[in-house]
Design a protein around this motif. Structure first.
Motif, PDB file in Angstrom:
ATOM      1  N   LEU A  95     -51.720 -59.474 -20.384  1.00 42.55           N
ATOM      2  CA  LEU A  95     -50.738 -58.662 -21.099  1.00 42.55           C
ATOM      3  C   LEU A  95     -51.420 -57.479 -21.779  1.00 42.55           C
ATOM      4  O   LEU A  95     -50.922 -56.342 -21.731  1.00 42.55           O
ATOM      5  N   GLY A  96     -52.576 -57.720 -22.388  1.00 38.55           N
ATOM      6  CA  GLY A  96     -53.304 -56.631 -23.048  1.00 38.55           C
ATOM      7  C   GLY A  96     -53.773 -55.553 -22.090  1.00 38.55           C
ATOM      8  O   GLY A  96     -53.976 -54.402 -22.484  1.00 38.55           O
ATOM      9  N   TYR A 109     -51.507 -56.319 -29.915  1.00 41.55           N
ATOM     10  CA  TYR A 109     -50.092 -56.677 -29.933  1.00 41.55           C
ATOM     11  C   TYR A 109     -49.904 -58.010 -30.643  1.00 41.55           C
ATOM     12  O   TYR A 109     -50.803 -58.861 -30.682  1.00 41.55           O
ATOM     13  N   ALA A 110     -48.730 -58.215 -31.212  1.00 42.66           N
ATOM     14  CA  ALA A 110     -48.285 -59.495 -31.753  1.00 42.66           C
ATOM     15  C   ALA A 110     -47.138 -59.962 -30.875  1.00 42.66           C
ATOM     16  O   ALA A 110     -46.106 -59.294 -30.786  1.00 42.66           O
ATOM     17  N   ILE A 158     -55.454 -54.567 -26.791  1.00 45.83           N
ATOM     18  CA  ILE A 158     -54.900 -53.741 -25.723  1.00 45.83           C
ATOM     19  C   ILE A 158     -56.005 -52.821 -25.227  1.00 45.83           C
ATOM     20  O   ILE A 158     -56.575 -52.028 -25.986  1.00 45.83           O
ATOM     21  N   ASN A 159     -56.309 -52.939 -23.954  1.00 45.30           N
ATOM     22  CA  ASN A 159     -57.320 -52.083 -23.354  1.00 45.30           C
ATOM     23  C   ASN A 159     -56.662 -50.803 -22.854  1.00 45.30           C
ATOM     24  O   ASN A 159     -55.561 -50.840 -22.299  1.00 45.30           O
ATOM     25  N   PRO A 160     -57.320 -49.646 -23.058  1.00 44.63           N
ATOM     26  CA  PRO A 160     -56.727 -48.381 -22.592  1.00 44.63           C
ATOM     27  C   PRO A 160     -56.354 -48.456 -21.112  1.00 44.63           C
ATOM     28  O   PRO A 160     -57.162 -48.858 -20.275  1.00 44.63           O
ATOM     29  N   ASN A 161     -55.101 -48.112 -20.818  1.00 48.49           N
ATOM     30  CA  ASN A 161     -54.618 -48.197 -19.442  1.00 48.49           C
ATOM     31  C   ASN A 161     -53.322 -47.409 -19.335  1.00 48.49           C
ATOM     32  O   ASN A 161     -52.773 -46.926 -20.319  1.00 48.49           O
TER      33      ASN A 161
END
Length: 852
Positions: A411-412, A425-426, A749-752
């Protein structure tokens, strides 16, 4: 032949009455099984070999008797799908296919359950996932299974019947041991055969005969080996027919193997032939044929019963309390793991393919963990039994941990982000919007602020240390149903927020509660500030709230930790009666008291947490196994039997709610399995004494039963939460408990340039507050077959349920809880619109247009 033979026999002889005025012969069914005492009579290897040899023997017996009339053909019942699991893993595909053909022809039968289990310590998903292999067999081979059993143990939950019925079960029988028991009166049951009816009005046809008293009673009618002597069984059945408590001309005796590891016999075939005469037709039975004939003849006149009988052998899982607690935690963690996996599989349908076999073994673990021989007093040593229980728990837990970790990461990787700042994210796995705290692992600069990207406003947060790991704890407001919000960490001086609570001299207080705690972790005073400053705690027999039996004046440590604008925690470290640590936490904007207990010492005797309250004449409602029931005898408006049960310890799943005339409270229970009301005893359910005692662990019925000394464990985590209410409402109490036991999940969250929105997202919404999303998961047959959504209507009236998703639903099916199709479900303009019955748990399979 399987479905029709016994019914045709009944119709034929009924025709004789009309033609000649003669009563038809009695129909007496005798069924052969071995009764699996897994990891009691024999270990895994011994039972594996025994399963294979016995199935081979009875397949051959079926072949050798195939030319005989149907009532005399060889038949055998394997009392769990684990027999088939082992047979399929160790025999050729052709041999397994022949076994399947014998099941289809009715010569071999198998119930939905994996093995014979004690169900009082289980919960909804444990029961259902433990039968998933049966669902797999149904769909893959076109089988029509219809039975389930809960044998030998003397008690039975009320809600189990609803879970069975919702999974496809139509019939069950119960034979008890009447040994190692304190349950009285089993030789004088009110009903011998009846409709086991749930609070959702579901029905399972149940045969539960009164046991023949005496030394060998469990080898006769009412025991778990009713047909140990087939000829004796026929005579007893003949006598039972048309008796005052069994006014029917059809009767059945099931079970042969008793405690033997392995049994092979042709006595059933011989007995059926030798004992048949003009007055009685004896039939070698697969059990299902008996029930079908009985239902056809008498189903409409049978009584119903909706009663809980408490717990007995179920309690012995508390002799390995921490391992049993970990099973509960893993089941609960599945909610978030499967919800996130469901969201991600819509776009990346292969990222979990390598976990498929691990998943199947995890579900089988849930079919095995509560196997009924927790007495652990058989030929297999207690050490072997304990080691096996740990292995089975790990089989489940390892899968859940990996699924959760992979889904968090996936998801991240797909939430859009091009920021140079840390974003996380939560995620809320529950089916309603909620405000709660969220912990995010963080080891960066300290001079930071946290921004809610949806509002672009700073949020209250604090840096905390949990078990040696540093985290950001923030107040996450209005997190959407089965969805997330995104937060960003920026360097800079944060906005000033006041602390969530004050704590000093053993008193911790926020806008909702004021609580006094001793250095032993005992709560001696609790004031509900929002509801008229109501006090809740009382003292009874020297015990208050969250009381392990400590000496109130005993010396201990008391300190404040992790204080900030989101939460404040007061910590006590005591040594009475065992070394233990208690952490009580109050929050900003969250009306919940969290209690985190750890027992830090091994123990051998029975240990409990007591909650003595001051609400007189209060009712107690609690989640049993698939039902929310009132803890009173049915003669006083509750759901408990008044005889043939054991009432000292009740099942304690997600919550218990105590409600007096104008005020009440809910206890959320994350880790334990049983509770006692007041001073309840074996035959007496005490509904007057205002006290709830939670079982921390122990060998309830003495050192000879269960695992000794908790298997050597010396760390036990047992968590509760307290909330108050003016009026009890089942859905409200359940939501409270689920929020406590399902913390918001967080991931980096990884940049994408992914497909998911950069700020907030909701995958699924329900539009009736009384209908709770219970499970959201990929179909067991693969995500290409759709998404499974399970709902629980907690109202005592049918409810309309409208369910919408971020992707419009293209079609839907009603399915059993083991995911076998029942029929189409109604979808209008991309929204599932179905009615869910009173107190009903219902499962659906949703299909969506393929995502790009």
């Amino acid at each position: 032949m399987k479905k029709a033979t016994s019914i045709f026999i009944f119709i034929f002889f009924a025709g004789l009455i009309l033609a000649f005025g003669q009563a038809p012969p009695k129909q007496l069914y005798i069924s052969n099984d071995d009764h699996t005492d897994y990891m009691w009579t024999g270990n895994e290897a011994q039972y594996r070999d025994a399963f294979i040899r016995m199935l081979d023997y009875y397949i051959a017996q079926s072949d050798s008797t195939s030319s005989l009339p149907s009532p005399y053909q060889g038949r055998f019942n394997a009392d769990g799908t684990f027999w088939l699991w082992e047979y399929g893993a160790n025999k050729s595909p052709e041999e397994f296919q022949k076994l399947i053909s014998k099941i289809k022809s009715g010569h071999i039968s198998v119930p939905y359950n994996a093995l014979v289990s004690c169900y009082g310590g289980t919960n909804v998903e444990a029961v259902l996932r433990g039968m998933y292999y049966a669902g797999e067999l149904e769909r893959k081979y076109g089988l029509e299974l219809d039975q389930a059993v809960a044998m030998e143990n003397q008690t039975l939950p009320l809600g189990l019947g609803s879970l069975w019925a919702g999974s496809g079960v139509k019939f069950s029988w119960k034979g008890v041991c009447d040994c190692v028991t304190k349950v009285p009166g089993l030789s004088k049951r009110d009903k011998e055969i009846y409709w086991y009816s749930g609070l959702d009005s579901s029905q399972v046809l149940m045969k539960w005969y009164s046991i023949v008293p005496g030394k060998d009673g469990n080898k006769q009618l009412g025991g778990y080996a009713e047909a140990r002597g087939p000829a004796l069984a026929v005579d007893q059945l003949s006598e039972l027919c048309e008796a005052p408590n069994h006014p029917y001309r059809i009767a059945g005796a099931f079970g042969y193997g008793w405690d033997d590891l392995e049994t092979t016999t042709n006595n059933f075939v011989k007995t059926a032939q030798e004992k048949t005469n003009p007055e009685q037709q004896v039939i070698v039975s697969n059990q299902s044929d008996f029930f079908k004939a009985f239902k056809a003849a008498y189903g409409r006149q049978l009584p119903k019963e909706s009663l809980a009988y408490g717990n007995e052998w179920d309690l012995y899982s508390a002799s390995l309390a921490e391992v049993s607690s970990q099973v509960k935690r893993s089941i609960e963690k599945l909610r978030a793991a499967e919800a996130m996996a469901t969201v991600m599989l819509q776009y990346n349908p292969t990222f979990l393919d390598h976990l498929e076999e691990k998943k199947r073994k995890a579900w089988m673990a849930l079919g095995l963990y509560y196997e009924h021989d927790w007495t652990a007093d058989g030929p297999v040593s207690r050490d072997e039994r304990a080691a096996w229980q740990r292995k089975i728990e790990a089989q489940l837990t390892d899968y859940v941990k990996e699924l959760h970790s992979l889904s968090l990461k996936e998801l991240g990787n797909h939430i859009q982000s091009k920021s140079k700042h840390i974003r996380f994210y939560a995620f809320n796995a529950l089916g309603w919007n909620r405000t709660d705290y969220c912990d995010f692992l963080y080891n960066g600069p300290l001079n930071i602020k946290v921004i809610d990207l949806t509002s672009n406003l700073e949020v209250p947060f604090q840096l905390i240390n949990l078990n040696g790991k540093k985290s950001i704890r923030l107040l996450a407001t209005d997190i959407p149903s089965v969805g997330y919000k995104v937060f960003e960490v920026r360097e800079g001086t944060p906005q000033s927020f006041s602390d969530a609570a004050t704590a000093r001299d053993g008193i911790i207080e926020n806008d909702f509660f004021k609580l006094t705690m001793t250095s032993q972790g005992v709560v001696t005073d609790l004031i509900d500030k929002k509801n008229g400053n109501r006090a809740l705690v009382s003292q009874m027999d020297g015990k208050y709230w969250n009381d392990l039996g400590s000496e109130i004046e005993a010396n201990g440590e008391l300190k404040v930790e992790n204080a900030g604008p989101v939460s404040v925690t007061l910590v006590a470290k005591g040594k009475s009666p065992l070394a233990h640590t208690t952490k009580i936490t109050l929050f900003k904007e969250i009306s919940r008291i969290e209690i985190h207990n750890e027992i830090n010492e091994n123990f051998a005797d029975t240990q409990t947490w007591t909650f003595s309250h001051n609400l007189e004449d209060a009712d107690v409602w609690h989640e049993e196994v698939g039902a929310i029931i009132k803890a009173k005898p049915h003669t006083e408006g509750g759901h408990y039997a008044v005889k043939n049960g054991r009432f000292d310890w009740l099942t304690f799943n997600h919550f218990a709610a105590v409600q007096a005339k104008e005020f009440g409270f809910t206890i959320s229970n994350a880790d334990c399995s049983f509770m006692k009301l007041g001073k309840s005893e074996l035959e007496h359910l005490d509904t007057k004494t205002p006290q709830i005692t939670v079982l921390a662990g122990g060998q309830i019925d003495g050192k000879g039963l269960g695992i000794l000394n908790q298997g050597g464990d010396s760390l036990f985590t047992q968590r509760f939460a307290i909330g108050t209410h003016l009026v009890y409402d089942a859905a409200t109490s359940m939501r409270f408990a689920l929020e406590h036991q399902n913390p918001l999940a967080s991931g980096v969250i990884n940049p994408n340039s992914g497909k998911f929105p950069s700020k907030t997202y909701s995958y699924l919404q329900t539009h009736n507050p009384n209908v709770l999303l219970w499970a959201l998961k990929p179909s067991e047959d693969g995500i290409e077959e759709g998404v499974v959504a399970r709902f629980w209507n907690l109202e005592d009236l049918p409810q309309a349920a409208a369910v919408s998703c971020s992707i419009p639903i293209s079609s839907a099916k009603a399915i059993t809880h083991v995911e076998t199709a029942i029929g189409p479900a109604k979808v209008e303009q991309g929204v599932l619109k179905e009615k869910i019955g009173r107190n009903q748990i219902k499962s659906f399979q949703l299909q969506f247009n393929k995502q790009k």
